[in-house]
Design a protein around this motif. Structure first.
Motif, PDB file in Angstrom:
ATOM      1  N   ILE A  81       4.202   3.759   7.374  1.00  0.00           N
ATOM      2  CA  ILE A  81       2.775   3.138   7.142  1.00  0.00           C
ATOM      3  C   ILE A  81       2.023   4.230   6.907  1.00  0.00           C
ATOM      4  O   ILE A  81       1.431   5.051   7.588  1.00  0.00           O
ATOM      5  N   LEU A  85      -4.372  -1.072   5.082  1.00  0.00           N
ATOM      6  CA  LEU A  85      -4.508  -2.231   4.207  1.00  0.00           C
ATOM      7  C   LEU A  85      -5.840  -3.018   4.534  1.00  0.00           C
ATOM      8  O   LEU A  85      -5.887  -4.065   4.786  1.00  0.00           O
ATOM      9  N   ILE A 122       4.539   0.921   3.730  1.00  0.00           N
ATOM     10  CA  ILE A 122       3.243   0.713   3.012  1.00  0.00           C
ATOM     11  C   ILE A 122       2.648   2.080   2.697  1.00  0.00           C
ATOM     12  O   ILE A 122       2.437   2.994   3.399  1.00  0.00           O
ATOM     13  N   SER A 124       0.095   3.868  -0.982  1.00  0.00           N
ATOM     14  CA  SER A 124      -1.036   3.554  -2.016  1.00  0.00           C
ATOM     15  C   SER A 124      -0.834   4.753  -2.952  1.00  0.00           C
ATOM     16  O   SER A 124      -0.660   5.894  -2.670  1.00  0.00           O
ATOM     17  N   TYR A 129      -1.531  -0.674  -4.014  1.00  0.00           N
ATOM     18  CA  TYR A 129      -0.978  -0.647  -2.812  1.00  0.00           C
ATOM     19  C   TYR A 129       0.353  -1.372  -2.912  1.00  0.00           C
ATOM     20  O   TYR A 129       0.523  -2.307  -3.483  1.00  0.00           O
ATOM     21  N   ILE A 131       3.561  -2.638  -0.707  1.00  0.00           N
ATOM     22  CA  ILE A 131       4.359  -3.141   0.707  1.00  0.00           C
ATOM     23  C   ILE A 131       5.804  -3.596   0.295  1.00  0.00           C
ATOM     24  O   ILE A 131       6.094  -4.468  -0.658  1.00  0.00           O
TER      25      ILE A 131
END
Length: 195
Positions: A81, A85, A122, A124, A129, A131
């Motif tokens: 991660i 978000l 996840i 960016s 972004y 996922i």
């Protein structure tokens, strides 16, 4: 074993629903200490599971729920991660992560335990972004089911996951990509932050 897993899944969903509704009712009635106590009790039950802590409490909650579901079903879930978000609505985060993970877990519980592996990432780049959820597969899902229609008996209650993912992606000016490689089924939702 599959019947036991399905029963366990139903029990987890039932417990989550009951606990959430009870906590919500306690908060509405101003019983904050009791709500906190119930949250603490639930947290103790889950203490054996991995716990994710980002700056987004909703993302943390849904990820921790999915990790517990994976653990309960002997699914190895790894994750990376790199972004919390924050710009995505809470309800969309829950639907996004929940659908990605639940679909993978539901597929994996039909496989031998040694093959039950999935990952969630996840990331960016600039305003984009990514996922992405990957899970191992025995055979090509895209060859066997190119339209990705549900194989469950009650298609009024099931088979909505991909549509939900597409709706969320569209709301954030993005798209859903599905592919297979290296014996893995990969669903990626790409969204944009226009803030």
């Amino acid at each position: 074993p599959l019947d036991t897993i399905i029963i366990l899944q139903k029990q987890i969903k039932h417990d989550i629903k009951n606990n959430t509704m009870t906590i919500s009712s306690l908060i509405k009635n101003g019983e904050y200490d009791k709500a906190q106590s119930l949250c603490d009790t639930i947290a103790e039950k889950l203490s054996g599971a991995a716990s994710i802590h980002t700056s987004n409490p909703v993302l943390n909650a849904i990820l921790n729920v999915e990790i517990e579901k994976a653990n309960s079903n002997s699914v190895i879930l790894t994750y990376e991660i790199n972004d919390p978000l924050i710009f995505i609505k809470d309800v969309d985060i829950v639907s996004l992560i929940g659908n990605l993970c639940d679909n993978a877990i539901e597929y994996l519980i039909t496989m031998p335990k040694i093959m039950r592996k999935m990952s969630l990432s996840i990331a960016s780049h600039k305003n984009f972004y990514y996922i992405s959820c990957k899970n191992t597969i025995k055979n090509s899902i895209l060859s066997d089911n190119p339209k990705m229609t549900t194989t469950k008996k009650d298609n009024n209650l099931h088979g909505k996951g991909l549509t939900i993912l597409q709706r969320i992606a569209k709301a954030y000016r993005g798209e859903v990509r599905i592919k297979e490689e290296n014996q893995e089924f990969i669903v990626s939702v790409i969204v944009r932050n226009s803030n």
